[in-house]
Write a protein that holds these residues in place. Structure first.
Motif, mmCIF file in Angstrom:
data_model
loop_
_atom_site.group_PDB
_atom_site.id
_atom_site.type_symbol
_atom_site.label_atom_id
_atom_site.label_comp_id
_atom_site.label_asym_id
_atom_site.label_seq_id
_atom_site.Cartn_x
_atom_site.Cartn_y
_atom_site.Cartn_z
ATOM 1 N N UNK A 41 0.809 -1.217 0.000
ATOM 2 C CA UNK A 41 0.000 0.000 0.000
ATOM 3 C C UNK A 41 0.846 1.273 0.000
ATOM 4 N N UNK A 42 2.011 1.267 0.647
ATOM 5 C CA UNK A 42 2.864 2.459 0.650
ATOM 6 C C UNK A 42 3.403 2.750 -0.744
ATOM 7 N N UNK A 43 3.827 1.711 -1.451
ATOM 8 C CA UNK A 43 4.332 1.883 -2.809
ATOM 9 C C UNK A 43 3.209 2.337 -3.727
ATOM 10 N N UNK A 44 2.029 1.753 -3.552
ATOM 11 C CA UNK A 44 0.872 2.130 -4.353
ATOM 12 C C UNK A 44 0.517 3.594 -4.121
ATOM 13 N N UNK A 45 0.533 4.020 -2.869
ATOM 14 C CA UNK A 45 0.200 5.401 -2.519
ATOM 15 C C UNK A 45 1.214 6.376 -3.132
ATOM 16 N N UNK A 46 2.484 6.026 -3.086
ATOM 17 C CA UNK A 46 3.515 6.869 -3.685
ATOM 18 C C UNK A 46 3.316 6.968 -5.197
ATOM 19 N N UNK A 47 2.949 5.866 -5.818
ATOM 20 C CA UNK A 47 2.670 5.867 -7.249
ATOM 21 C C UNK A 47 1.500 6.799 -7.564
ATOM 22 N N UNK A 48 0.425 6.677 -6.815
ATOM 23 C CA UNK A 48 -0.749 7.512 -7.065
ATOM 24 C C UNK A 48 -0.437 8.993 -6.871
ATOM 25 N N UNK A 49 0.439 9.298 -5.931
ATOM 26 C CA UNK A 49 0.810 10.699 -5.702
ATOM 27 C C UNK A 49 1.645 11.250 -6.864
ATOM 28 N N UNK A 50 2.330 10.399 -7.563
ATOM 29 C CA UNK A 50 3.195 10.844 -8.655
ATOM 30 C C UNK A 50 2.428 11.065 -9.965
#
Length: 151
Positions: A74-83
């Motif tokens: 979920x942390x990697x996914x969240x960082x992706x969505x923020x980018x």
């Protein structure tokens, strides 16, 4: 209570939602995810300089997430969505409808284009949103003009 089907001349303005949530084209997908999750919103008109430029749906958000991050946490996914900017995944140009169009035309447009909502535009101004759920409620006779909904 009358069913929507008995009211052949009902217009989109009779069932559209007027309390809608819009988002700027420059926002990030992480912001959209927060709004959709916490605000129980499935469709968001995307604006730029006050003008409608696209639509972002829960389906678009899911497609962007799954296409890149199916196996990440979920942390990697969240960082992706923020980018990712909304402009990269929104549906454009938006398919819109006039508030005085009949509801059957709205249903046909959604079915033909396989979309879940239509921004309602009058004189180039976004004034509402009609969703497949609004149309289903109208067909079932369960629509109430006193309901205030957010899509």
């Amino acid at each position: 209570m009358k069913t929507g089907l008995g009211e052949a001349l009902s217009r989109v303005r009779d069932i559209m939602q007027t309390k809608i949530v819009t988002i700027s084209v420059t926002e990030r997908l992480s912001t959209v995810e927060d709004i959709m999750t916490h605000g129980r919103v499935r469709h968001m008109p995307v604006v730029h300089g006050g003008r409608l430029v696209g639509v972002l749906s829960q389906r678009d958000l899911l497609r962007a997430s799954l296409s890149e991050l199916g196996s990440f946490g979920s942390e990697t996914r969240r960082a992706f969505l923020h980018a990712i900017e909304i402009a990269q995944v929104m549906s454009e140009p938006p398919i819109t409808i006039d508030p005085d169009a009949n509801i059957q035309l709205a249903a046909r447009l959604m079915a033909d284009h396989r979309i879940g909502c239509l921004p309602v535009v009058e004189d180039e101004e976004l004034i509402g949103l009609v969703t497949e759920t609004d149309i289903l409620h109208w067909v079932a006779g369960a629509w109430s003009p006193t309901e205030s909904k957010v899509s």
